[in-house]
Design a protein around this motif. Structure first.
Motif, PDB file in Angstrom:
ATOM      1  N   ALA A 207       1.053  -1.336   0.001  1.00 52.60           N
ATOM      2  CA  ALA A 207       0.096  -0.031   0.117  1.00 52.60           C
ATOM      3  C   ALA A 207       0.675   1.272   0.096  1.00 52.60           C
ATOM      4  CB  ALA A 207      -0.793   0.039   1.138  1.00 52.60           C
ATOM      5  N   THR A 208       2.322   1.184   0.268  1.00 52.39           N
ATOM      6  CA  THR A 208       2.989   2.193   0.617  1.00 52.39           C
ATOM      7  C   THR A 208       3.649   2.588  -0.856  1.00 52.39           C
ATOM      8  OG1 THR A 208       5.220   1.122   0.879  1.00 52.39           O
ATOM      9  CG2 THR A 208       3.623   1.920   2.694  1.00 52.39           C
ATOM     10  N   VAL A 209       3.536   1.765  -2.251  1.00 51.65           N
ATOM     11  CA  VAL A 209       3.814   2.096  -3.482  1.00 51.65           C
ATOM     12  C   VAL A 209       3.001   1.874  -4.560  1.00 51.65           C
ATOM     13  CG1 VAL A 209       6.190   1.347  -2.857  1.00 51.65           C
ATOM     14  CG2 VAL A 209       4.428  -0.283  -3.993  1.00 51.65           C
ATOM     15  N   THR A 210       3.157   2.640  -5.673  1.00 50.34           N
ATOM     16  CA  THR A 210       2.343   2.495  -6.848  1.00 50.34           C
ATOM     17  C   THR A 210       2.926   1.417  -7.621  1.00 50.34           C
ATOM     18  OG1 THR A 210       1.803   4.724  -6.664  1.00 50.34           O
ATOM     19  CG2 THR A 210       1.501   3.499  -8.812  1.00 50.34           C
ATOM     20  N   VAL A 211       2.196   0.087  -7.651  1.00 51.04           N
ATOM     21  CA  VAL A 211       2.648  -1.247  -8.240  1.00 51.04           C
ATOM     22  C   VAL A 211       2.440  -0.930  -9.730  1.00 51.04           C
ATOM     23  CG1 VAL A 211       2.237  -3.404  -8.304  1.00 51.04           C
ATOM     24  CG2 VAL A 211       2.066  -2.272  -6.189  1.00 51.04           C
ATOM     25  N   PRO A 212       3.481  -0.953 -10.419  1.00 51.56           N
ATOM     26  CA  PRO A 212       3.427  -0.661 -12.043  1.00 51.56           C
ATOM     27  C   PRO A 212       2.367  -1.911 -12.458  1.00 51.56           C
ATOM     28  CG  PRO A 212       5.460  -1.022 -11.363  1.00 51.56           C
ATOM     29  CD  PRO A 212       4.867  -1.454 -10.365  1.00 51.56           C
ATOM     30  N   GLU A 213       1.738  -1.766 -13.751  1.00 54.00           N
ATOM     31  CA  GLU A 213       0.828  -2.584 -14.354  1.00 54.00           C
ATOM     32  C   GLU A 213       1.825  -3.933 -14.891  1.00 54.00           C
ATOM     33  OE1 GLU A 213      -2.173  -3.020 -18.419  1.00 54.00           O
ATOM     34  OE2 GLU A 213      -1.158  -0.963 -17.569  1.00 54.00           O
ATOM     35  N   GLY A 214       1.188  -5.052 -14.417  1.00 54.05           N
ATOM     36  CA  GLY A 214       1.906  -6.086 -14.743  1.00 54.05           C
ATOM     37  C   GLY A 214       3.143  -6.676 -13.866  1.00 54.05           C
ATOM     38  N   PHE A 215       3.055  -5.860 -12.725  1.00 54.17           N
ATOM     39  CA  PHE A 215       4.206  -6.205 -12.016  1.00 54.17           C
ATOM     40  C   PHE A 215       3.694  -7.512 -11.168  1.00 54.17           C
ATOM     41  CE2 PHE A 215       6.165  -5.636  -7.496  1.00 54.17           C
ATOM     42  CZ  PHE A 215       7.394  -5.208  -8.159  1.00 54.17           C
ATOM     43  N   ASP A 216       4.684  -8.377 -10.846  1.00 55.21           N
ATOM     44  CA  ASP A 216       4.459  -9.610 -10.210  1.00 55.21           C
ATOM     45  C   ASP A 216       4.894  -9.734  -8.664  1.00 55.21           C
ATOM     46  OD1 ASP A 216       3.953 -10.972 -12.699  1.00 55.21           O
ATOM     47  OD2 ASP A 216       6.359 -11.286 -12.787  1.00 55.21           O
ATOM     48  N   ILE A 217       3.827 -10.065  -7.994  1.00 54.86           N
ATOM     49  CA  ILE A 217       3.887 -10.198  -6.530  1.00 54.86           C
ATOM     50  C   ILE A 217       3.889 -11.824  -6.269  1.00 54.86           C
ATOM     51  CG2 ILE A 217       2.980  -9.603  -4.376  1.00 54.86           C
ATOM     52  CD1 ILE A 217       1.678  -7.218  -5.947  1.00 54.86           C
ATOM     53  N   VAL A 218       4.928 -12.240  -5.582  1.00 55.41           N
ATOM     54  CA  VAL A 218       5.304 -13.754  -5.653  1.00 55.41           C
ATOM     55  C   VAL A 218       5.346 -14.126  -4.299  1.00 55.41           C
ATOM     56  CG1 VAL A 218       6.742 -15.772  -6.525  1.00 55.41           C
ATOM     57  CG2 VAL A 218       6.634 -13.422  -7.808  1.00 55.41           C
ATOM     58  N   LEU A 219       4.345 -14.801  -3.842  1.00 52.84           N
ATOM     59  CA  LEU A 219       4.191 -14.819  -2.462  1.00 52.84           C
ATOM     60  C   LEU A 219       4.065 -16.437  -1.903  1.00 52.84           C
ATOM     61  CD1 LEU A 219       1.382 -12.342  -1.269  1.00 52.84           C
ATOM     62  CD2 LEU A 219       3.771 -11.997  -1.513  1.00 52.84           C
ATOM     63  N   SER A 220       4.599 -16.671  -0.817  1.00 53.53           N
ATOM     64  CA  SER A 220       4.726 -18.188  -0.487  1.00 53.53           C
ATOM     65  C   SER A 220       3.735 -18.553   1.058  1.00 53.53           C
ATOM     66  CB  SER A 220       6.079 -18.500  -0.272  1.00 53.53           C
ATOM     67  OG  SER A 220       6.227 -19.701   0.267  1.00 53.53           O
ATOM     68  N   LEU A 241      -3.124 -14.925   0.787  1.00 57.38           N
ATOM     69  CA  LEU A 241      -2.055 -14.618   0.005  1.00 57.38           C
ATOM     70  C   LEU A 241      -2.633 -13.826  -1.102  1.00 57.38           C
ATOM     71  CD1 LEU A 241       0.493 -17.555   0.130  1.00 57.38           C
ATOM     72  CD2 LEU A 241       0.550 -15.023   1.365  1.00 57.38           C
ATOM     73  N   ARG A 242      -3.753 -14.387  -1.507  1.00 58.38           N
ATOM     74  CA  ARG A 242      -4.375 -13.878  -2.706  1.00 58.38           C
ATOM     75  C   ARG A 242      -4.874 -12.473  -2.402  1.00 58.38           C
ATOM     76  NH1 ARG A 242     -10.230 -15.862  -4.274  1.00 58.38           N
ATOM     77  NH2 ARG A 242     -10.472 -14.841  -2.464  1.00 58.38           N
ATOM     78  N   ASP A 243      -5.415 -12.413  -0.963  1.00 55.16           N
ATOM     79  CA  ASP A 243      -6.156 -11.090  -0.660  1.00 55.16           C
ATOM     80  C   ASP A 243      -5.142 -10.298  -0.456  1.00 55.16           C
ATOM     81  OD1 ASP A 243      -8.593 -12.396  -1.114  1.00 55.16           O
ATOM     82  OD2 ASP A 243      -8.811 -12.813   0.999  1.00 55.16           O
ATOM     83  N   ALA A 244      -3.710 -10.408  -0.176  1.00 60.12           N
ATOM     84  CA  ALA A 244      -2.581  -9.588   0.018  1.00 60.12           C
ATOM     85  C   ALA A 244      -2.100  -9.148  -1.141  1.00 60.12           C
ATOM     86  CB  ALA A 244      -1.668 -10.331   0.785  1.00 60.12           C
ATOM     87  N   GLY A 245      -2.576  -9.547  -2.290  1.00 59.49           N
ATOM     88  CA  GLY A 245      -2.186  -9.013  -3.509  1.00 59.49           C
ATOM     89  C   GLY A 245      -1.333 -10.076  -4.617  1.00 59.49           C
ATOM     90  N   ALA A 246      -1.256 -11.352  -4.100  1.00 59.21           N
ATOM     91  CA  ALA A 246      -0.436 -12.151  -4.866  1.00 59.21           C
ATOM     92  C   ALA A 246      -0.808 -12.511  -6.042  1.00 59.21           C
ATOM     93  CB  ALA A 246      -0.460 -13.507  -4.159  1.00 59.21           C
TER      94      ALA A 246
END
Length: 277
Positions: A207-220, A241-246
């Motif tokens: 929430a502190t950054v502007t995530v670019p379009e197509g940016f991957d958020i890879v969570l475990s 994890l999905r709800d966190a943005g994965a």
């Protein structure tokens, strides 16, 4: 979300690795890699440690197969799944050497390399390799910039790198657990691979950054999943994890042997397709 595998056997962290992995070898590894490929998993991973201090091995584990050798072997036994370093420690490698070695792997695998990179966290390993510990973040940023400029190009800084990757762009997933690592990922990478954070902490950082379009958020999900034995728990953890943005998940599963591992992977694939699509 795309589903990936934190490859068993090649990294054995206490509390995550199962006992059977300690005696498993190429046959079991090949069987699992082929299963992930056939099940349509997005990527599999391999980490980067030359040596782990004996005092840290009880926490970090001591088994880390070499990522270049391992992913090259797995490239020959799969056809579609992507091959991700998770993560290469930039301070241990010259950026042009990475462009050459992993560029060769990219060519051998027909463009399947994903470069997961990080700044490193083991001072003893830096000392072992004669790498600079101080200012390693700044040095990593400079190395990453050079690596991006060199990737997939034949002539770099007045030197010819042949062979080279099949494209001049490559997915770069930046590892870390700090706001700085996230800024590095947004600025110099194409994705972020946080570790050791809860889903709520990840969402707060994002929430502190502007995530670019197509940016991957890879969570475990951290601890291994048990989709056959406890589907509800697996679904709860993956949903968080999905709800966190994965956008991508990198998972491990509980198993008694390689055959059971493949069965668990099939159950995980089915669960994600049925409940999280």
């Amino acid at each position: 979300m795309r589903l990936g595998l934190s490859t068993p056997i090649v990294v054995q962290v206490p509390g995550i690795a199962s006992p059977w992995e300690a005696t498993a070898g190429p046959e079991e590894l090949t069987r699992i890699a082929r299963a992930t490929d056939e099940l349509g998993f997005d990527h599999l991973t391999c980490a980067d440690h030359v040596g782990v201090p004996a005092a840290a091995a009880t926490v970090r584990g001591a088994t880390y197969w070499d990522p270049l050798a391992t992913l090259s072997y797995l490239a020959a036994h799969t056809s579609r799944i992507r091959l991700a370093t998770s993560v290469l420690v930039l301070g241990y490698h010259h950026p042009l050497a990475l462009a050459k070695s992993y560029g060769t792997l990219d060519r051998l695998s027909n463009g399947r390399v994903v470069l997961g990179v990080g700044v490193g966290s083991l001072a003893e390993e830096f000392a072992l390799l004669g790498a600079a510990w101080e200012d390693r973040g700044t040095l990593a940023d400079a190395a990453l910039t050079r690596l991006r400029r060199a990737w997939g190009r034949r002539e770099v800084e007045d030197f010819v790198l042949e062979p080279h990757a099949v494209r001049t762009t490559v997915p770069i997933w930046v590892g870390g657990r700090t706001r700085r690592s996230l800024r590095r990922a947004v600025t110099l990478g194409t994705g972020w691979v946080p570790f050791g954070l809860e889903a709520e902490q990840i969402a707060e950082l994002l929430a502190t950054v502007t995530v670019p379009e197509g940016f991957d958020i890879v969570l475990s999900p951290g601890a291994p999943l048990d989709p056959q034995g406890d589907e509800a728990d697996s679904l709860r953890r993956l949903t968080a994890l999905r709800d966190a943005g994965a956008t991508h998940l990198t998972c491990t599963v509980r198993a008694n042997d390689a055959g059971h591992y493949c069965e668990q992977l099939a159950a995980l694939r089915e669960l994600v397709d049925r409940k999280l699509r």
